[in-house]
Every structure is written in C-alpha cells, then in structure tokens.
Design a protein around this motif. Structure first.
Motif, PDB file in Angstrom:
ATOM      1  N   CYS A 116     -11.465   3.564   8.056  1.00 34.55           N
ATOM      2  CA  CYS A 116     -11.827   4.966   8.327  1.00 34.55           C
ATOM      3  C   CYS A 116     -11.432   5.803   7.118  1.00 34.55           C
ATOM      4  O   CYS A 116     -10.251   5.892   6.754  1.00 34.55           O
ATOM      5  N   GLN A 117     -12.433   6.408   6.485  1.00 34.34           N
ATOM      6  CA  GLN A 117     -12.162   7.215   5.271  1.00 34.34           C
ATOM      7  C   GLN A 117     -11.406   8.496   5.616  1.00 34.34           C
ATOM      8  O   GLN A 117     -10.787   9.111   4.780  1.00 34.34           O
ATOM      9  N   ALA A 118     -11.442   8.886   6.900  1.00 29.27           N
ATOM     10  CA  ALA A 118     -10.773  10.143   7.282  1.00 29.27           C
ATOM     11  C   ALA A 118      -9.266   9.935   7.449  1.00 29.27           C
ATOM     12  O   ALA A 118      -8.457  10.683   6.913  1.00 29.27           O
ATOM     13  N   CYS A 119      -8.882   8.817   8.133  1.00 25.29           N
ATOM     14  CA  CYS A 119      -7.433   8.654   8.412  1.00 25.29           C
ATOM     15  C   CYS A 119      -6.843   7.434   7.731  1.00 25.29           C
ATOM     16  O   CYS A 119      -5.663   7.114   7.927  1.00 25.29           O
ATOM     17  N   ASP A 120      -7.699   6.717   6.937  1.00 25.46           N
ATOM     18  CA  ASP A 120      -7.234   5.573   6.144  1.00 25.46           C
ATOM     19  C   ASP A 120      -6.822   4.376   6.987  1.00 25.46           C
ATOM     20  O   ASP A 120      -6.190   3.450   6.495  1.00 25.46           O
ATOM     21  N   LEU A 121      -7.198   4.357   8.263  1.00 31.69           N
ATOM     22  CA  LEU A 121      -6.890   3.198   9.110  1.00 31.69           C
ATOM     23  C   LEU A 121      -7.798   2.030   8.732  1.00 31.69           C
ATOM     24  O   LEU A 121      -9.008   2.208   8.570  1.00 31.69           O
ATOM     25  N   ARG A 122      -7.209   0.848   8.546  1.00 30.61           N
ATOM     26  CA  ARG A 122      -8.002  -0.381   8.353  1.00 30.61           C
ATOM     27  C   ARG A 122      -7.803  -1.242   9.586  1.00 30.61           C
ATOM     28  O   ARG A 122      -6.678  -1.344  10.097  1.00 30.61           O
ATOM     29  N   MET A 123      -8.884  -1.846  10.055  1.00 27.71           N
ATOM     30  CA  MET A 123      -8.764  -2.635  11.291  1.00 27.71           C
ATOM     31  C   MET A 123      -9.726  -3.812  11.260  1.00 27.71           C
ATOM     32  O   MET A 123     -10.792  -3.737  10.612  1.00 27.71           O
ATOM     33  N   PRO A 124      -9.399  -4.900  11.964  1.00 31.08           N
ATOM     34  CA  PRO A 124     -10.354  -6.003  12.105  1.00 31.08           C
ATOM     35  C   PRO A 124     -11.621  -5.481  12.773  1.00 31.08           C
ATOM     36  O   PRO A 124     -11.540  -4.608  13.637  1.00 31.08           O
TER      37      PRO A 124
END
Ligand code: APR
Length: 233
Positions: A116-124
């Motif tokens: 997510c470019q907004a909150c920088d979360l990376r997820m499978p």
C-alpha cells in the motif's frame, strides 16, 4: 572444513524450465508488451487498471509452477554450506523459497506480495489486485500495488547485497542477460575484488567477458553440474 562464501545472482532464465516467461529473447515478456506502459510508477499513475491487469496475469501464471532442478541444486548447496550461500534473485516468483533456499533476497520484489503506497504496508497477496480494493490496513483506495520494484525505483536490500558482495569468495550469475543495473554490475564489483566469477546461462550474456568461468546450457543441466563440482572441491 571451511567452505567459500558464495553469492549467487539469479534471473528469469533459472525459472524458464519451470514454465515462467523470461523478459527478453524468444517469446520474452517485453517482446510482447511495452515495458514503458507497464513497469514504472508513471504508467501506474496514468493507467493503474492496465498495470494491475498485466501483473494479475503474471501472478495467475505462477499457479502450479514448481521449482526445477536448478532451484533444488541451489537449495542443496545452501544445506551443505549453511550460512555461506546467499541467493540474490531478480525474479519475482516464489520458486527459490519453495525449493528450500532460505538465505534469499528478492531485489525486484515479489509477485505474491502487495504494497500500500499510502501506509507502506506490505502483505502476502495471491488474488488479483484492482483499484477497487481498499488497503486492509489504512482503508485507502487506489493505493494498493504489486510489491514489485519498477524501472526507476531503487531495488530492495541493496546495502545487504553490497555487503555480501564485499565478503564473497565466489560470485555466480545464473539465467540473466546482464542488461539491467544494478544487478548487471555485481560481477564487476566481484571481479574488481579478485573474486572467482562464474556465469551459468543458456548463452553468453551481455557481460559474459567479465566472468572467469562460464558454462552455457539449460539451467537444469549446468546448475546441478556446477553445484556438484563445488561440493567435490
Ligand atoms: N537456462 C538458463 N538460462 C536461460 C534459460 C534456461 N533454460 N532460458 C533463458 N535463459 C537465459 C537467456 O539466455 C537470458 O540471458 O536467461 C536470460 C534471461 O534474460 P532476461 O529475459 O533479460 O531476464 P533477466 O536477466 O532476469 O531480466 C532482468 O529485467 O525486466 C527486468 O525486472 C526485470 O528482473 C528482470 C530484469
């Protein structure tokens, strides 16, 4: 018995015999698509739907794909030389980890992850990504993208990769055309340090002159042979 510290760079050629397209050469992805319209942030800002469709097609293409003898040979080498083998892959598939490689950097990201470019979360992420899908964390729409490093963006793990190259005693490049930097420059870093450099590729790559040893042929043949040769020394 001490054994050499080995840094191994892999490219799409190591996954070709598992049925995953390479980028250049016969039937390559970039021969069928225009990279400028798909693999950069500007393209995503301009037409996110088109970019999502391209990466969704590639992510779906990973279903049922299995590691081949080359991936398994590298996992075998790491098992024999625990802590002394690092695989740096330009590939965004999951075949190295499925084969058992543990010490692994995906310098161009992973198709089976979303960011997510907004909150920088990376997820499978295994499903299709679309602009209609909100970020599961911050709820923003239109900010979820494949966790892939696009042209013009900084590859991941570069500090750790350069530190590993600084300590390497052998540098081996497998299944890459040697055309995309910074990965294509790793062999020169190794050579300038006097490190033994090996190319295992279907054919001589763009920077094959930089290698002190090369074996050309399908990865499922030349990689297990090279690993057997290393384990015999
Ligand atoms: N065995 C060994 N090598 C192979 C095989 C095979 N079966 N099939 C193809 N190759 C070789 C080709 O000869 C070529 O040199 O693999 C290489 C693939 O080169 P590219 O298609 O350019 O892929 P790669 O080098 O991984 O591209 C680097 O470019 O588009 C970007 O981010 C993308 O990570 C990718 C980067």
């Amino acid at each position: 018995m001490t054994h050499p510290t080995i840094v191994i760079l892999t490219g799409s050629g190591i996954s070709a015999e598992s049925g995953i397209d390479t980028f250049r050469g016969a039937g390559g992805l970039w021969n069928r698509n225009v990279v400028q319209d798909l693999a950069n942030p500007q393209a995503f800002a301009r037409d996110p739907k088109k970019v999502h469709e391209f990466y969704n097609m590639r992510r779906r293409g990973l279903i049922g794909k299995e590691p081949n003898a080359a991936h398994h040979a590298l996992a075998r080498l790491e098992a024999e030389y625990p802590g002394d083998v690092l695989v740096v892959t330009q590939n965004v598939d999951h075949l190295h980890e499925t084969a058992g490689t543990k010490n692994l950097f995906h310098m161009h990201g992973e198709l089976r992850k979303a960011w997510c470019q907004a909150c920088d979360l990376r997820m499978p992420w295994q499903e299709d990504l679309t602009i209609e899908i909100p970020c599961p964390s911050c709820g923003d729409f239109g900010q979820m993208r494949p966790d892939i490093v696009w042209f013009g963006e900084m590859p991941y793990h570069m500090d750790a990769i350069l530190a590993a190259l600084d300590a390497a005693e052998v540098f081996t490049s497998i299944g890459t055309s040697g055309t995309v930097y910074p990965a294509a420059g790793f062999v020169e870093i190794a050579r300038n340090r006097g490190v033994h450099t090996v190319e295992l590729n279907l054919e001589p790559s763009d920077n094959h002159w930089d290698f002190s040893e090369s074996h050309h042929g399908p990865a499922t043949e030349v990689v297990p042979q090279w690993v057997d040769q290393i384990l015999r020394t």
